[in-house]
Design a protein around this motif. Structure first.
Motif, PDB file in Angstrom:
ATOM      1  N   PRO A  24       0.761  -1.232   0.000  1.00  0.00           N
ATOM      2  CA  PRO A  24       0.000   0.000   0.000  1.00  0.00           C
ATOM      3  C   PRO A  24       0.799   1.294   0.000  1.00  0.00           C
ATOM      4  N   LEU A  36      -2.659   3.029   1.650  1.00  0.00           N
ATOM      5  CA  LEU A  36      -3.915   2.869   0.924  1.00  0.00           C
ATOM      6  C   LEU A  36      -4.650   1.668   1.495  1.00  0.00           C
ATOM      7  N   LEU A  38      -8.294  -0.429   1.265  1.00  0.00           N
ATOM      8  CA  LEU A  38      -9.555  -0.635   0.564  1.00  0.00           C
ATOM      9  C   LEU A  38     -10.577  -1.156   1.554  1.00  0.00           C
ATOM     10  N   ASP A  42     -14.609   1.635  -1.017  1.00  0.00           N
ATOM     11  CA  ASP A  42     -13.849   2.885  -0.917  1.00  0.00           C
ATOM     12  C   ASP A  42     -12.361   2.606  -0.756  1.00  0.00           C
ATOM     13  N   LEU A  43     -11.554   3.423  -1.429  1.00  0.00           N
ATOM     14  CA  LEU A  43     -10.109   3.395  -1.246  1.00  0.00           C
ATOM     15  C   LEU A  43      -9.738   4.579  -0.360  1.00  0.00           C
ATOM     16  N   GLU A  44      -9.309   4.275   0.871  1.00  0.00           N
ATOM     17  CA  GLU A  44      -8.950   5.316   1.820  1.00  0.00           C
ATOM     18  C   GLU A  44      -7.454   5.595   1.749  1.00  0.00           C
ATOM     19  N   LEU A  64     -14.459   3.206  -5.322  1.00  0.00           N
ATOM     20  CA  LEU A  64     -14.129   2.205  -6.327  1.00  0.00           C
ATOM     21  C   LEU A  64     -15.165   2.254  -7.446  1.00  0.00           C
ATOM     22  N   HIS A  74      -4.044  -0.727  -7.035  1.00  0.00           N
ATOM     23  CA  HIS A  74      -4.399   0.635  -7.400  1.00  0.00           C
ATOM     24  C   HIS A  74      -3.354   1.629  -6.914  1.00  0.00           C
ATOM     25  N   ALA A  83      -7.419   8.895  -8.058  1.00  0.00           N
ATOM     26  CA  ALA A  83      -6.910   7.542  -7.863  1.00  0.00           C
ATOM     27  C   ALA A  83      -6.987   6.818  -9.198  1.00  0.00           C
ATOM     28  N   PHE A  85      -7.427   3.320 -10.812  1.00  0.00           N
ATOM     29  CA  PHE A  85      -7.916   1.986 -10.447  1.00  0.00           C
ATOM     30  C   PHE A  85      -7.656   1.014 -11.590  1.00  0.00           C
TER      31      PHE A  85
END
Length: 348
Positions: A24, A36, A38, A42-44, A64, A74, A83, A85
């Motif tokens: 990440p 990162l 997931l 949502d990707l935080e 996402l 990602h 972002a 993806f």
């Protein structure tokens, strides 16, 4: 000789396993560690220092674009503009408000021959294969591992590596990868700001490693490790002194020049799929307990970054920690405690 580990920080973090076992972290050369995570759809994006300081709120959240898609690796733009993806049939740049900046469409990762597509925007088919993408550290390009061609005949299937313009998703360069039949892949940015690494895992069929450079006119690629299909890419020295790989089955750990030349090697023990540069002088790596009959070899080791000679075994204050480690390049590393869903940060 044992080396004592000193606990710096701990944070209880649902999903924190990925901070150690996943891939990440980005923008390593800037001194900023972005994690990162997931969570659902949502990707935080978190700053690691803020997490350990108790700030659980993400800096930004990117939705996402394909709910239900669990594949791909990602990436995020350095200034968090979007972002990138990696999906099953496209690479998509998405802003934090959920709007699409651009889409690069490609053939389907599902390797089942001739399977139908309904045009569904979810872009989810039955296959478990996936690719990856990575935004360059300067934010100008997105490198992506994709499927270039797929059809009704297995011979039509062809993977590739493409360089995209981060502004609008235009394809700037491509490299067909005729030997690749990926289960999954990941990218690794080189601290020189020029090269990008790609590691393609093909399950029992082996591993492919590439280093690419795009100079604005030509894509140049080094693939000197791929003759044996047996080396896994892990990390790059912060001062460009080489990169680390582990043999597919853990038989040795090697330091390489960019063209693949072996600069140093350690085959004292069976190495796990977990290693990296603790700092410019030290490598941290773990051993494969299930394959090594010598109990004295088990554990986490510190090695000389130039010679890969073992300096000492890490001794944790409360006994052995989880085998996997995540070095951060600043003299610290992370471990994960599954019993408490907690991430620990250590120094020697």
């Amino acid at each position: 000789m044992d080396v004592d580990a000193h606990l710096l920080d701990s944070v209880a973090l649902p999903g924190g396993r990925e901070l150690v076992h996943g891939r990440p972290f980005e923008l390593r050369g800037t001194g900023l560690h972005r994690a990162l995570l997931l969570h659902g759809a949502d990707l935080e994006v978190h700053e690691l220092e803020a997490l350990f300081a108790g700030d659980r709120a993400p800096d930004v959240v990117f939705p996402l674009p394909w709910p239900g898609w669990g594949g791909g690796t990602h990436s995020v733009h350095p200034d968090l503009a979007f972002a990138a993806f990696s999906g099953q049939r496209s690479v998509r740049a998405v802003r934090a408000d959920g709007t699409t900046r651009w889409v690069y469409e490609h053939a389907c990762w599902d390797q089942a021959v001739g399977h139908p597509h309904t045009g569904d925007e979810r872009q989810i088919c039955g296959g478990i294969e996936s690719g990856s993408c990575q935004v360059s550290d300067d934010g100008r390009f997105v490198w992506a591992h994709v499927v270039l061609e797929a059809g009704d005949d297995p011979d039509d299937y062809l993977e590739g590596w493409v360089v995209l313009d981060a502004e609008d998703g235009r394809e700037l360069a491509r490299l067909p990868l005729p030997d690749s039949v990926a289960s999954g892949s990941w990218h690794l940015t080189h601290p020189d700001g020029v090269h990008m690494g790609l590691c393609v895992g093909m399950g029992q069929d082996g591993v492919l490693v590439y280093w690419g450079r795009w100079d604005g006119r030509q894509l140049t690629v080094h693939d000197g490790l791929n003759e044996g299909l047996d080396r896994i890419l892990f990390d790059v020295h912060p001062d460009h002194a080489g990169f680390l790989t582990v043999e597919h089955y853990g038989n040795d750990l090697q330091l390489h020049a960019l063209d693949g030349t072996v600069l140093a090697e350690n085959e004292d023990v069976r190495w796990d799929h977990c290693c990296g540069f603790l700092d410019g002088d030290t490598v941290i790596a773990t051993t494969r307990i299930e394959y090594d009959s010598d109990p004295e070899a088990h554990g986490t080791w510190l090695l000389d970054a130039r010679t890969l000679e073992r300096r000492g075994r890490v001794r944790y204050p409360s006994g052995p920690a989880d085998g996997s480690v995540r070095p951060l390049g600043d003299g610290t590393w992370l471990t994960y405690d599954a019993t408490a869903d907690t991430v620990h940060r250590w120094t020697a």
